[in-house]
Design an enzyme around this catalytic site. Sequence first.
Site, PDB file in Angstrom:
ATOM      1  N   ASP A  58       0.822  -1.209   0.000  1.00 19.43           N
ATOM      2  CA  ASP A  58       0.000   0.000   0.000  1.00 19.43           C
ATOM      3  C   ASP A  58       0.859   1.264   0.000  1.00 19.43           C
ATOM      4  OD1 ASP A  58      -2.259  -1.536   0.020  1.00 19.43           O
ATOM      5  OD2 ASP A  58      -3.038  -0.787   1.929  1.00 19.43           O
ATOM      6  N   TYR A 172      -5.853   6.614  10.110  1.00 23.34           N
ATOM      7  CA  TYR A 172      -5.695   7.610  11.176  1.00 23.34           C
ATOM      8  C   TYR A 172      -7.055   8.102  11.677  1.00 23.34           C
ATOM      9  CZ  TYR A 172      -3.268  11.504  13.515  1.00 23.34           C
ATOM     10  OH  TYR A 172      -2.748  12.387  14.425  1.00 23.34           O
ATOM     11  N   SER A 175      -8.725   5.833  14.180  1.00 23.54           N
ATOM     12  CA  SER A 175      -8.034   5.883  15.469  1.00 23.54           C
ATOM     13  C   SER A 175      -8.453   7.107  16.279  1.00 23.54           C
ATOM     14  CB  SER A 175      -6.515   5.906  15.245  1.00 23.54           C
ATOM     15  OG  SER A 175      -6.090   4.761  14.550  1.00 23.54           O
TER      16      SER A 175
END
Length: 339
Positions: A58, A172, A175
Amino acid sequence: IVQKLICLVRVALSSQDQNDQAIKSVKASLDGHGIDSHLFTNKSIVKDADCVIVTGGDRGVRNYFHRVLDSAIPVLGINESESSGFLAQIDLREFSSFVKRLKSGDFTIEQVPRIGIKIDGKNAYPALNDVAIFSSKSAMLMEHVLRVNGEEIWHDNSDGVIISTPIGSSAYSMSAGGPVIFQDSKVFGIVSVNSLDVTRRPLVVSEDSFIEIDGISSKLRCEAILDGKDRFKVDNLVTCTKFVQPANIIRMKKDSTAVSALVKKVKLAEDLLNMPPSSKLLLKTLEYEGSLTQKELSTKTLLPDRTVRLALRTLLEKGYVKKRVSLRDTRQRIYEIPK
């Protein structure tokens, strides 16, 4: 998703390293099936190719699309491990079994949206995952105004703000408490991170929206971080729109869907609750960045080598992380999250 049924005759190979053993292995498989291929570097431009094969998982695919802005040529991402990603599905060791399908055009192309970004009026490269705007020092509040299509949504004080694509929503943004968005959704996610306003909630807006993060200020300078990689100084304003040219990603597996990948992420999030902070940080770094060496983990997390070594030992014992020998350098050990 667009069905692609053509006969491939020209393949471009992309790698950050001309001595990359993975790209040499890919080229050998292509040569064995009579497929013409050539390696291009960061300075060269891909032309007249039916597809581009990118190594590095990725992260390699993201780096490729940071350099190549307006190409519609589809990209096949190759992992050098058993861990399938959101952008790179095929493992290097199984690539040869997919070459015939690649040659005959037996695959689909997914048009993955990118975020077009301007920082204080200047264009930055488009992001595949997210753009995060924070103070240059952690735990320092940042004031900002969010406007969507010219309408003010909030005037907030928080650690920062994240705008994410559907693929980036499980990185992100998740999270930080953001929503997990299925890949085929035509939306972007917006999260104000650790807002002083306890009623503040993440937003989901149309991908056709014009998003402005304005009046950005903090006691220290503020920065825009693109795809968790590059940092750009911000004086006042960041604008986000859907980038005109999507990233065209070749899909050859039906079992590596957003749903199955998200199920794994949810299970991982539950397991994280019982881990020490250093182990959590290493896992999130591997999840976001892909396979890394111990030295790379130390550099990216800023943890001492001894702390990284002990955290890796715990993660290996519990089976949350696996270790393998690097194909580029057999002296190196690569750590990754297994399937």
